[in-house]
Motif scaffolding. Sequence first.
Motif, PDB file in Angstrom:
ATOM      1  N   ARG A 124       0.834  -1.204   0.000  1.00  0.00           N
ATOM      2  CA  ARG A 124       0.000   0.000   0.000  1.00  0.00           C
ATOM      3  C   ARG A 124       0.869   1.256   0.000  1.00  0.00           C
ATOM      4  O   ARG A 124       0.518   2.265  -0.630  1.00  0.00           O
ATOM      5  CB  ARG A 124      -0.939  -0.020   1.209  1.00  0.00           C
ATOM      6  N   GLN A 125       2.007   1.201   0.678  1.00  0.00           N
ATOM      7  CA  GLN A 125       2.943   2.330   0.641  1.00  0.00           C
ATOM      8  C   GLN A 125       3.450   2.557  -0.777  1.00  0.00           C
ATOM      9  O   GLN A 125       3.537   3.702  -1.247  1.00  0.00           O
ATOM     10  CB  GLN A 125       4.129   2.059   1.576  1.00  0.00           C
ATOM     11  N   ALA A 126       3.769   1.482  -1.467  1.00  0.00           N
ATOM     12  CA  ALA A 126       4.270   1.596  -2.829  1.00  0.00           C
ATOM     13  C   ALA A 126       3.204   2.185  -3.752  1.00  0.00           C
ATOM     14  O   ALA A 126       3.483   3.063  -4.577  1.00  0.00           O
ATOM     15  CB  ALA A 126       4.716   0.224  -3.334  1.00  0.00           C
ATOM     16  N   LEU A 127       1.973   1.713  -3.608  1.00  0.00           N
ATOM     17  CA  LEU A 127       0.885   2.225  -4.435  1.00  0.00           C
ATOM     18  C   LEU A 127       0.601   3.693  -4.126  1.00  0.00           C
ATOM     19  O   LEU A 127       0.238   4.466  -5.019  1.00  0.00           O
ATOM     20  CB  LEU A 127      -0.373   1.378  -4.215  1.00  0.00           C
ATOM     21  N   ALA A 128       0.758   4.081  -2.879  1.00  0.00           N
ATOM     22  CA  ALA A 128       0.561   5.484  -2.524  1.00  0.00           C
ATOM     23  C   ALA A 128       1.615   6.365  -3.183  1.00  0.00           C
ATOM     24  O   ALA A 128       1.324   7.474  -3.650  1.00  0.00           O
ATOM     25  CB  ALA A 128       0.600   5.655  -1.008  1.00  0.00           C
ATOM     26  N   LEU A 129       2.837   5.871  -3.244  1.00  0.00           N
ATOM     27  CA  LEU A 129       3.928   6.657  -3.835  1.00  0.00           C
ATOM     28  C   LEU A 129       3.740   6.883  -5.334  1.00  0.00           C
ATOM     29  O   LEU A 129       4.380   7.760  -5.923  1.00  0.00           O
ATOM     30  CB  LEU A 129       5.266   5.949  -3.577  1.00  0.00           C
ATOM     31  N   ALA A 130       2.868   6.112  -5.956  1.00  0.00           N
ATOM     32  CA  ALA A 130       2.614   6.289  -7.385  1.00  0.00           C
ATOM     33  C   ALA A 130       1.741   7.506  -7.670  1.00  0.00           C
ATOM     34  O   ALA A 130       1.624   7.933  -8.824  1.00  0.00           O
ATOM     35  CB  ALA A 130       1.959   5.032  -7.961  1.00  0.00           C
ATOM     36  N   TYR A 131       1.116   8.063  -6.634  1.00  0.00           N
ATOM     37  CA  TYR A 131       0.263   9.240  -6.832  1.00  0.00           C
ATOM     38  C   TYR A 131       1.095  10.508  -6.713  1.00  0.00           C
ATOM     39  O   TYR A 131       1.821  10.704  -5.737  1.00  0.00           O
ATOM     40  CB  TYR A 131      -0.863   9.260  -5.796  1.00  0.00           C
ATOM     41  N   ASN A 132       0.979  11.372  -7.706  1.00  0.00           N
ATOM     42  CA  ASN A 132       1.727  12.630  -7.726  1.00  0.00           C
ATOM     43  C   ASN A 132       0.733  13.774  -7.563  1.00  0.00           C
ATOM     44  O   ASN A 132       0.132  14.237  -8.541  1.00  0.00           O
ATOM     45  CB  ASN A 132       2.494  12.765  -9.045  1.00  0.00           C
ATOM     46  N   PHE A 133       0.557  14.224  -6.307  1.00  0.00           N
ATOM     47  CA  PHE A 133      -0.404  15.302  -6.056  1.00  0.00           C
ATOM     48  C   PHE A 133       0.017  16.590  -6.745  1.00  0.00           C
ATOM     49  O   PHE A 133      -0.800  17.279  -7.354  1.00  0.00           O
ATOM     50  CB  PHE A 133      -0.559  15.560  -4.555  1.00  0.00           C
ATOM     51  N   GLU A 134       1.293  16.926  -6.645  1.00  0.00           N
ATOM     52  CA  GLU A 134       1.760  18.205  -7.171  1.00  0.00           C
ATOM     53  C   GLU A 134       1.522  18.312  -8.678  1.00  0.00           C
ATOM     54  O   GLU A 134       1.029  19.333  -9.178  1.00  0.00           O
ATOM     55  CB  GLU A 134       3.242  18.399  -6.835  1.00  0.00           C
ATOM     56  N   TRP A 135       1.865  17.257  -9.420  1.00  0.00           N
ATOM     57  CA  TRP A 135       1.639  17.278 -10.866  1.00  0.00           C
ATOM     58  C   TRP A 135       0.145  17.302 -11.176  1.00  0.00           C
ATOM     59  O   TRP A 135      -0.317  18.048 -12.037  1.00  0.00           O
ATOM     60  CB  TRP A 135       2.290  16.050 -11.515  1.00  0.00           C
ATOM     61  N   THR A 136      -0.616  16.474 -10.467  1.00  0.00           N
ATOM     62  CA  THR A 136      -2.057  16.385 -10.698  1.00  0.00           C
ATOM     63  C   THR A 136      -2.735  17.721 -10.440  1.00  0.00           C
ATOM     64  O   THR A 136      -3.553  18.192 -11.241  1.00  0.00           O
ATOM     65  CB  THR A 136      -2.670  15.307  -9.785  1.00  0.00           C
ATOM     66  N   ASN A 137      -2.404  18.348  -9.331  1.00  0.00           N
ATOM     67  CA  ASN A 137      -3.039  19.608  -8.972  1.00  0.00           C
ATOM     68  C   ASN A 137      -2.692  20.710  -9.971  1.00  0.00           C
ATOM     69  O   ASN A 137      -3.552  21.498 -10.386  1.00  0.00           O
ATOM     70  CB  ASN A 137      -2.614  20.021  -7.560  1.00  0.00           C
ATOM     71  N   GLN A 138      -1.437  20.733 -10.387  1.00  0.00           N
ATOM     72  CA  GLN A 138      -0.990  21.773 -11.322  1.00  0.00           C
ATOM     73  C   GLN A 138      -1.487  21.522 -12.740  1.00  0.00           C
ATOM     74  O   GLN A 138      -1.948  22.450 -13.424  1.00  0.00           O
ATOM     75  CB  GLN A 138       0.540  21.847 -11.312  1.00  0.00           C
ATOM     76  N   SER A 139      -1.436  20.271 -13.198  1.00  0.00           N
ATOM     77  CA  SER A 139      -1.714  19.968 -14.595  1.00  0.00           C
ATOM     78  C   SER A 139      -3.187  19.711 -14.881  1.00  0.00           C
ATOM     79  O   SER A 139      -3.670  20.005 -15.980  1.00  0.00           O
ATOM     80  CB  SER A 139      -0.896  18.749 -15.045  1.00  0.00           C
ATOM     81  N   LEU A 140      -3.903  19.143 -13.918  1.00  0.00           N
ATOM     82  CA  LEU A 140      -5.291  18.748 -14.163  1.00  0.00           C
ATOM     83  C   LEU A 140      -6.298  19.520 -13.328  1.00  0.00           C
ATOM     84  O   LEU A 140      -7.490  19.533 -13.663  1.00  0.00           O
ATOM     85  CB  LEU A 140      -5.466  17.244 -13.889  1.00  0.00           C
ATOM     86  N   GLN A 141      -5.846  20.162 -12.245  1.00  0.00           N
ATOM     87  CA  GLN A 141      -6.785  20.815 -11.330  1.00  0.00           C
ATOM     88  C   GLN A 141      -6.511  22.308 -11.158  1.00  0.00           C
ATOM     89  O   GLN A 141      -7.024  22.930 -10.235  1.00  0.00           O
ATOM     90  CB  GLN A 141      -6.744  20.100  -9.964  1.00  0.00           C
ATOM     91  N   HIS A 142      -5.676  22.857 -12.034  1.00  0.00           N
ATOM     92  CA  HIS A 142      -5.442  24.299 -12.096  1.00  0.00           C
ATOM     93  C   HIS A 142      -4.943  24.878 -10.773  1.00  0.00           C
ATOM     94  O   HIS A 142      -5.163  26.049 -10.472  1.00  0.00           O
ATOM     95  CB  HIS A 142      -6.718  25.013 -12.546  1.00  0.00           C
ATOM     96  N   GLY A 143      -4.265  24.041  -9.980  1.00  0.00           N
ATOM     97  CA  GLY A 143      -3.664  24.507  -8.737  1.00  0.00           C
ATOM     98  C   GLY A 143      -4.655  24.985  -7.692  1.00  0.00           C
ATOM     99  O   GLY A 143      -4.292  25.746  -6.792  1.00  0.00           O
ATOM    100  N   LEU A 144      -5.896  24.503  -7.765  1.00  0.00           N
ATOM    101  CA  LEU A 144      -6.958  25.039  -6.900  1.00  0.00           C
ATOM    102  C   LEU A 144      -7.123  24.286  -5.583  1.00  0.00           C
ATOM    103  O   LEU A 144      -7.897  24.708  -4.727  1.00  0.00           O
ATOM    104  CB  LEU A 144      -8.292  25.031  -7.660  1.00  0.00           C
ATOM    105  N   PHE A 145      -6.418  23.168  -5.409  1.00  0.00           N
ATOM    106  CA  PHE A 145      -6.626  22.350  -4.225  1.00  0.00           C
ATOM    107  C   PHE A 145      -5.409  22.342  -3.311  1.00  0.00           C
ATOM    108  O   PHE A 145      -4.288  22.669  -3.722  1.00  0.00           O
ATOM    109  CB  PHE A 145      -6.959  20.906  -4.624  1.00  0.00           C
ATOM    110  N   LYS A 146      -5.654  21.954  -2.079  1.00  0.00           N
ATOM    111  CA  LYS A 146      -4.588  21.703  -1.115  1.00  0.00           C
ATOM    112  C   LYS A 146      -4.495  20.197  -0.892  1.00  0.00           C
ATOM    113  O   LYS A 146      -5.474  19.473  -1.042  1.00  0.00           O
ATOM    114  CB  LYS A 146      -4.894  22.408   0.215  1.00  0.00           C
ATOM    115  N   GLN A 147      -3.311  19.731  -0.521  1.00  0.00           N
ATOM    116  CA  GLN A 147      -3.130  18.297  -0.311  1.00  0.00           C
ATOM    117  C   GLN A 147      -3.616  17.911   1.073  1.00  0.00           C
ATOM    118  O   GLN A 147      -3.215  18.494   2.077  1.00  0.00           O
ATOM    119  CB  GLN A 147      -1.671  17.891  -0.479  1.00  0.00           C
ATOM    120  N   ARG A 148      -4.486  16.907   1.107  1.00  0.00           N
ATOM    121  CA  ARG A 148      -4.969  16.406   2.392  1.00  0.00           C
ATOM    122  C   ARG A 148      -4.006  15.345   2.908  1.00  0.00           C
ATOM    123  O   ARG A 148      -3.526  14.496   2.149  1.00  0.00           O
ATOM    124  CB  ARG A 148      -6.367  15.796   2.244  1.00  0.00           C
TER     125      ARG A 148
END
Length: 656
Positions: A372-396
């Motif tokens: 589960r740790q490995a699968l979590a590391l596959a998620y890139n919040f910074e890229w996702t927020n900037q590229s797909l979400q217009h930088g509008l969110f904060k990371q929970r």
Amino acid sequence: MQRTPMQAPKQANTIAKAKPIETPWRLWTGVATALMVFALIASTARAEDKIISSHGYSFYGDLSYPADYPHFNYVNPDAPKGGEISIGAVGTFDSMNGYSRKGRAPGLSSMMYESLLGAAPSETNIDLASAPADALGEYYGLLAERLEYPETKDWVIFYMRPEAKFSDGTPLTAHDVAFSHNLLLDQGLKSYADAVRKRIPKVEVLDDHTIKFYFTEGISRRTLIDQVGAVPVWSEKWYTETGAKLNESRLDVSPGSGPYVLDSVSINRQVVYKRDLNYWGADLPFNAGRNNFDKIRVEYFGDETAAFEAFKAGDYTFKPEGNSKRWATGYNFPNVKNGNVVREEIPDGAPATPIGFVFNVGAPNLTDIRVRQALALAYNFEWTNQSLQHGLFKQRVSFTQDSPVMATGKPVGAELEFLKSLGDVVPQDVLTDDVRMAHTSTPGRLFDRKNSRKAMGLLDDAGFKVGDNGLRMTLDGAPMKVTFLLSANSSSTGRAIIENYVSNVRKLGIDITLEVVDGAQYTARRRDRDYDIIFGGYYPIIEPDTGLEQQFGSEAAEFSLFNPSGLASPFVDAIIEKSLLAQTKEEEIASIQALDRALRRELIMVPLWYNDNYWVAYYDMYAHPETTPPYFLGYLDFWWYDQDKADALRASGVLR
């Protein structure tokens, strides 16, 4: 604010059958009844240290509103009544029974029903928000005008308003309350029914407008009085005469006692609720400035794109927005530019909902936390927020994000003492290490090489080595397969985020499948926990309550629909059990900080994002108080209709 499962049993499509408990419903009549009830109450009072009588309830007794409050502080008591508010929904429905696992109920299908301690009209399909919306953990009488309970909270008596009635004109009595309580035990959600039976062994109807609930000795008094006070009240007469069941799919609805009644239904297309002009509680202070629309209309669409186009065309007139791409780029159509449609960001002070990619920890390839740790590391919040979400969110990162009960750093002070008091069940690293935080990633590249190397090392250590075919293999020599289940009704942005995440997981050598199914299949498979990963979440954690056992407890883990990960942890169980015994605010805060710390350690989901503002767009014919309450947007509750503005929009051809 959302109530937890134990506090609000109104859960659409989540009901399972359970056996009833025996309840004496009609024990006394006439003058003899009055004398016996008086004697019972008097003798009970003598046996207790102190009897508390109140117009509302909170665990510590600290109510914000006095008994003679004229209205809630945030409402406009002079708000005009009238008009229609219309909202959109995506998906399908084939039932009007929002309490059954069978069938799919539409939005707001439970809004016709009230409880002893009141609640606000819902703005989601299954959840109720608390009233008032400016205080957490406080409940005020609606069907009940007052309640009595001892300091020990061993029982509670509700004194009901004799004027209360159902929409068909029949009286609403204590017999209906007892009937509803038992109906949920007989035909309700199993995890709810099992939990209630352990805590509430007996209910007595003392007379037509007085009901008493008894609580089990030696258990926490948390979420007992407010739980029985939140049970939706149905008509015993209607259920008896029709033979209807709570656990069946049906289109006919039982009469409710609330301010709205069902007006019309068109399957998979539209549901309309209308204000009951004969509503018994219209003049209560509890309802002042509320329930202002004559009609509430819900329009259904096959997907998000169709729903948004319909909003632009004026087919419905109010849209809460959750899609960041659409919020950033989609609201540039003419009616926005000329001011006919208002875009507004309103502060949201409610605890952030813990959403994320939820792991089924019982799935064969996900039981090891290193996976589960490995699968979590596959998620890139910074890229996702900037590229797909217009930088509008904060990371929970937390289950109690940005609240006073959020765990930080190493445990210290009261939290450390709380953890130490649990004994050997506490892993040693919990006492010495910093709380788990979300990892950081490189925003310029979807596949973060540093995190991927760490993830690959974790998978190697867990025994999932890369085979000759380039795929990771199980210990049995089969390819390591993982399924991410997704509803076809998901937004295009949400699907894009998940597709990019799945792409990263594949690069780790895992044979992951993104399985997109229709809404009905998704609902059925989610109920059966037939998935490895889903996009899902939990209720926000606010304070200790017995709903935590349904969300995170081991006993209900196998079947609880409120626990999508299937978490079963003795450590978490011990925290929940002791948190329910907290008697001071300091103990309460320490216990929830410890729970947040433990849940983050278990890594039952990849935490995603949150937004501390509501995004709403609406045709300029609605108004709300200048200062909105912190915990509830309330657009179906205390907003109102501006007739002059609506007439102007229609005169100009903007609306039909």
